[in-house]
Design a protein around this motif. Structure first.
Motif, PDB file in Angstrom:
ATOM      1  N   ASN A 236      40.571   9.740  24.997  1.00  0.00           N
ATOM      2  CA  ASN A 236      39.984  10.926  24.365  1.00  0.00           C
ATOM      3  C   ASN A 236      40.779  11.383  23.152  1.00  0.00           C
ATOM      4  N   SER A 237      42.043  10.998  23.105  1.00  0.00           N
ATOM      5  CA  SER A 237      42.887  11.381  21.981  1.00  0.00           C
ATOM      6  C   SER A 237      44.001  10.354  21.819  1.00  0.00           C
ATOM      7  N   GLU A 239      47.076  11.168  21.602  1.00  0.00           N
ATOM      8  CA  GLU A 239      48.156  11.638  22.473  1.00  0.00           C
ATOM      9  C   GLU A 239      47.994  11.060  23.879  1.00  0.00           C
TER      10      GLU A 239
END
Length: 333
Positions: A236-237, A239
C-alpha cells in the motif's frame, strides 16, 4: 545462400552492425551485407531515428529499445515490449534480451548450498546504480527510506555516496555485476510503469543472486516468479515495502527461501522468445521484397517523400515523439 542487404539507423552509438543479435541470427540463413542502399532497414528509437525516412523503398523493421510502441504506418514489421498480436508483422521481445550474452541468459534456480556460498560474499546491504531518477522519483524515495535502516550504496550518478564520487556504469556489465553479487538487495526500478515493459534491471539482479526490489509494471509477475523478488506493487505504500525488506534482512531462512526460488514463471520463456525471433526474422527475409512490403503504399500521414518530408520531420515528427513519451509517463503518475 540468398544475399540480403541490410542497414541500421536510430540505434545506440555502440551498436556493432556486423555483430549483433539481428545480424548474427540472419547470418545462419543468408549472406548478409551491410549496405548504404539496403533492401531491409532495422530502425530503433534513439539518435538518428528520423533517418529512416531517407530509405523510402526499404523494408523497415522497427525495434523498440525503449518505452515506445510501434507504428505500423511507418514500419512493415515491429519488435517491441507490448504484448499483442498483429499477424506476422509483430513480435513481443523483452528489451533486456538484446543486451545479453548467451552465457547470461541462463536464469535458473540455485541450490541452498550455492545460495549460502553467495551470501557469504555479500558485504553490501543494498545498491542503487542509476544515472537519473524516474518521473515519480521512486528510485530516490526507496533509496532514502531504506537508508534510514541501513546504508544503501549508490554507485551511479544518482545520489552517489561513494568515496571521491566513484561511479559504476550501469552500461559496464562486469562492473555492475560485481556490485550486484556483493549485495543482499538491489533496487531494480524501470523508468516507467507500462504494461509488459520490463528492462534488464530485475533480470540482472536475479542473475547475480541478489533480491530485486522491483519498481515498474504490475504485469511483472507474468514473467518473473513472485516469490523471487520484492514487488513494490504488492504494498500500500513504500514504507510498508521497506518494513518487508527489513523483515527479510533480519530473517536468514526467509532470505534463503527467496533467493533460491525459481526465477521465471515459465522456465523456457527466454529460449522460446529467441526461437520466436529466429522464426520471425526468417519469415521476413525469406520472402521476396514485394511480398515482404506491408506498410501502406500511400497513407493519410505521409503523401510523398519529397521536399514536404523535410518539413514534416522538422515540424511534426520530433514533437510527436516527445509527446508520445510524455503521455506514456504522465498516464502512470
Amino acid at each position: 545462400m540468398k544475399q540480403i542487404k541490410i542497414n541500421f539507423v536510430g540505434f545506440w552509438n555502440t551498436l556493432n552492425k556486423t555483430n549483433n543479435i539481428f545480424f548474427n541470427l540472419l547470418s545462419k540463413y543468408f549472406d548478409v551485407i551491410i549496405s548504404d542502399n539496403p533492401d531491409y532497414l532495422f530502425v530503433s528509437c534513439f539518435n538518428g531515428f528520423l533517418d529512416h525516412f531517407n530509405y523510402p523503398n526499404a523494408i523497415k523493421i522497427f525495434y523498440s529499445g525503449e518505452d515506445i510502441s510501434p507504428d505500423f504506418n511507418f514500419f512493415d514489421y515491429c519488435i517491441g515490449y507490448n504484448d499483442f498480436l498483429c499477424g506476422d508483422r509483430y513480435l513481443q521481445f523483452p528489451v533486456y534480451l538484446h543486451h545479453e550474452t548467451l552465457k547470461e541468459f541462463n536464469l535458473s534456480k540455485i541450490s541452498n548450498n550455492e545460495a549460502n556460498e553467495c551470501i557469504k560474499k555479500k558485504d553490501i546491504f543494498c545498491n542503487l546504480i542509476y544515472k537519473e531518477d524516474r518521473f515519480d522519483n521512486k528510485r530516490s524515495l526507496v533509496f532514502k527510506l531504506l537508508n534510514q535502516y541501513k546504508k544503501v550504496e549508490s554507485f551511479g550518478e544518482l545520489l552517489n555516496n561513494q568515496k571521491n564520487n566513484m561511479t559504476v556504469s550501469y552500461i559496464n556489465i562486469e562492473e555492475k555485476f560485481s556490485v550486484l553479487r556483493r549485495s543482499k538487495f538491489t533496487i531494480a526500478a524501470d523508468s516507467v510503469d507500462l504494461d509488459d515493459f520490463v528492462t534488464e534491471k530485475i533480470h540482472h539482479a536475479i542473475l547475480c543472486n541478489t533480491i530485486p526490489i522491483y519498481i515498474g509494471t504490475n504485469k511483472i509477475t507474468k514473467y518473473y516468479n513472485k516469490d523471487r523478488f520484492i514487488n513494490c506493487n504488492d504494498f500500500n505504500s513504500l514504507e510498508e515495502m521497506v518494513d518487508y525488506v527489513i523483515k527479510i534482512d533480519k530473517d536468514d531462512a526467509l532470505y534463503l527461501k527467496m533467493i533460491t526460488a525459481e526465477p521465471l514463471v515459465d522456465c523456457d520463456y527466454i529460449k522460446n522468445r529467441y526461437c520466436a525471433l529466429d522464426s520471425f526474422l526468417f519469415n521476413i527475409f525469406n520472402k521476396n521484397l514485394t511480398d515482404a512490403y506491408k506498410r501502406p503504399l500511400t497513407g493519410k500521414i505521409i503523401k510523398s517523400w519529397t521536399k514536404e518530408m523535410s518539413e514534416y520531420r522538422a515540424i511534426r515528427l520530433k514533437p510527436l515523439v516527445r509527446i508520445e513519451r510524455k503521455i506514456n509517463r504522465s498516464k502512470h503518475k
